[in-house]
Design a protein around this motif. Structure first.
Motif, PDB file in Angstrom:
ATOM      1  N   VAL A 118      -9.978  -2.645  12.182  1.00 43.23           N
ATOM      2  CA  VAL A 118     -10.627  -2.051  11.021  1.00 43.23           C
ATOM      3  C   VAL A 118      -9.539  -1.276  10.277  1.00 43.23           C
ATOM      4  CG1 VAL A 118     -12.440  -0.500  10.228  1.00 43.23           C
ATOM      5  CG2 VAL A 118     -12.811  -1.898  12.285  1.00 43.23           C
ATOM      6  N   ASP A 123     -14.266   0.059   4.084  1.00 45.01           N
ATOM      7  CA  ASP A 123     -15.533   0.313   3.420  1.00 45.01           C
ATOM      8  C   ASP A 123     -16.619   0.493   4.487  1.00 45.01           C
ATOM      9  OD1 ASP A 123     -17.937   0.236   1.997  1.00 45.01           O
ATOM     10  OD2 ASP A 123     -17.344  -1.452   0.748  1.00 45.01           O
ATOM     11  N   ALA A 124     -17.200   1.691   4.544  1.00 43.34           N
ATOM     12  CA  ALA A 124     -18.229   1.977   5.551  1.00 43.34           C
ATOM     13  C   ALA A 124     -19.494   1.148   5.332  1.00 43.34           C
ATOM     14  CB  ALA A 124     -18.580   3.459   5.545  1.00 43.34           C
ATOM     15  N   GLY A 125     -19.654   0.554   4.156  1.00 48.44           N
ATOM     16  CA  GLY A 125     -20.773  -0.354   3.927  1.00 48.44           C
ATOM     17  C   GLY A 125     -20.529  -1.724   4.518  1.00 48.44           C
ATOM     18  N   ARG A 126     -19.272  -2.045   4.810  1.00 52.12           N
ATOM     19  CA  ARG A 126     -18.927  -3.358   5.363  1.00 52.12           C
ATOM     20  C   ARG A 126     -18.726  -3.296   6.876  1.00 52.12           C
ATOM     21  NH1 ARG A 126     -17.476  -8.242   3.338  1.00 52.12           N
ATOM     22  NH2 ARG A 126     -15.951  -9.445   4.495  1.00 52.12           N
ATOM     23  N   PHE A 127     -18.276  -2.161   7.378  1.00 47.97           N
ATOM     24  CA  PHE A 127     -18.038  -1.982   8.817  1.00 47.97           C
ATOM     25  C   PHE A 127     -18.905  -0.841   9.332  1.00 47.97           C
ATOM     26  CE2 PHE A 127     -14.070  -3.829   7.320  1.00 47.97           C
ATOM     27  CZ  PHE A 127     -13.743  -4.734   8.317  1.00 47.97           C
ATOM     28  N   ARG A 128     -19.532  -1.046  10.483  1.00 53.77           N
ATOM     29  CA  ARG A 128     -20.232   0.035  11.171  1.00 53.77           C
ATOM     30  C   ARG A 128     -19.538   0.200  12.511  1.00 53.77           C
ATOM     31  NH1 ARG A 128     -26.150   0.056  13.626  1.00 53.77           N
ATOM     32  NH2 ARG A 128     -25.613  -2.136  13.590  1.00 53.77           N
ATOM     33  N   LEU A 129     -18.966   1.380  12.703  1.00 58.83           N
ATOM     34  CA  LEU A 129     -18.240   1.647  13.945  1.00 58.83           C
ATOM     35  C   LEU A 129     -19.203   2.228  14.970  1.00 58.83           C
ATOM     36  CD1 LEU A 129     -15.040   3.265  12.383  1.00 58.83           C
ATOM     37  CD2 LEU A 129     -15.473   0.854  12.908  1.00 58.83           C
ATOM     38  N   VAL A 133     -15.800   6.540  18.736  1.00 61.96           N
ATOM     39  CA  VAL A 133     -15.120   6.604  17.440  1.00 61.96           C
ATOM     40  C   VAL A 133     -14.400   7.935  17.338  1.00 61.96           C
ATOM     41  CG1 VAL A 133     -15.386   6.470  14.936  1.00 61.96           C
ATOM     42  CG2 VAL A 133     -16.928   5.169  16.420  1.00 61.96           C
TER      43      VAL A 133
END
Length: 176
Positions: A118, A123-129, A133
């Protein structure tokens, strides 16, 4: 005395009526008390009937896949085989609706459980960690879900009445 009353009337007219304020401003800029030329206005487009795109989507899923009927049905009286047979048809037909309207594709070509980096500034809208974390990107982990992307969004345009705008499925009446 008349001019004082007129000034007070004009003050409040300008304060509360934008069109009057515009006319007075134009007259003052010209240095005259003449009536300004009207500004041509383009007619506003008629407002479309109020219907949520969510209701449009539900209506399509109901019409083509009986989705709402299936979800609203009390399944306690059916055995697993009956539910499975009904679910298979609803599943297939809902998938067709979603593909036609959204062209849903995986957000990543990578396989689940494969390593993924990552990047910094992701973009936090494309990746959810998820998981542990900590720290700053770039992050390295394994992909647990490839995500989904809508390649398009083409919902039917509502052409019905405002009264029917929230109708997901119309009442069916068989005449004899």
């Amino acid at each position: 005395m008349h001019r004082i009353l007129l000034a007070i009337r004009v003050f409040f007219a300008i304060l509360f009526h934008g069109e009057t304020a515009r006319k007075v401003e134009v007259a003052l800029e010209r240095g005259e008390a003449a009536e300004p030329k009207p500004i041509p206005r383009t007619p506003s487009a008629p407002k479309p009937p109020l219907r949520s795109e969510a209701v449009t989507l539900l209506a399509a899923l109901q019409r083509e896949a009986r989705f709402v009927d299936f979800i609203q049905e009390n399944l306690t009286g059916y055995n697993d085989a009956q539910i499975g047979a009904a679910a298979r048809d609803v599943h297939r037909d809902c998938g067709k609706v979603l593909q036609r309207m959204f062209e849903i594709q995986p957000a990543s070509d990578s396989e689940e459980d494969s390593p993924v980096e990552v990047p910094e500034g992701f973009d936090a809208g494309r990746f959810r960690l998820v998981g542990n974390v900590v720290g700053e990107p770039p992050f390295t982990g394994k992909m647990t879900h490839h995500g989904w992307i809508a390649q398009k969004c083409e919902l039917p345009t509502w052409a019905g009445s405002n009264d029917a705008a929230k109708v997901i499925a119309p009442i069916e009446v068989e005449l004899k």
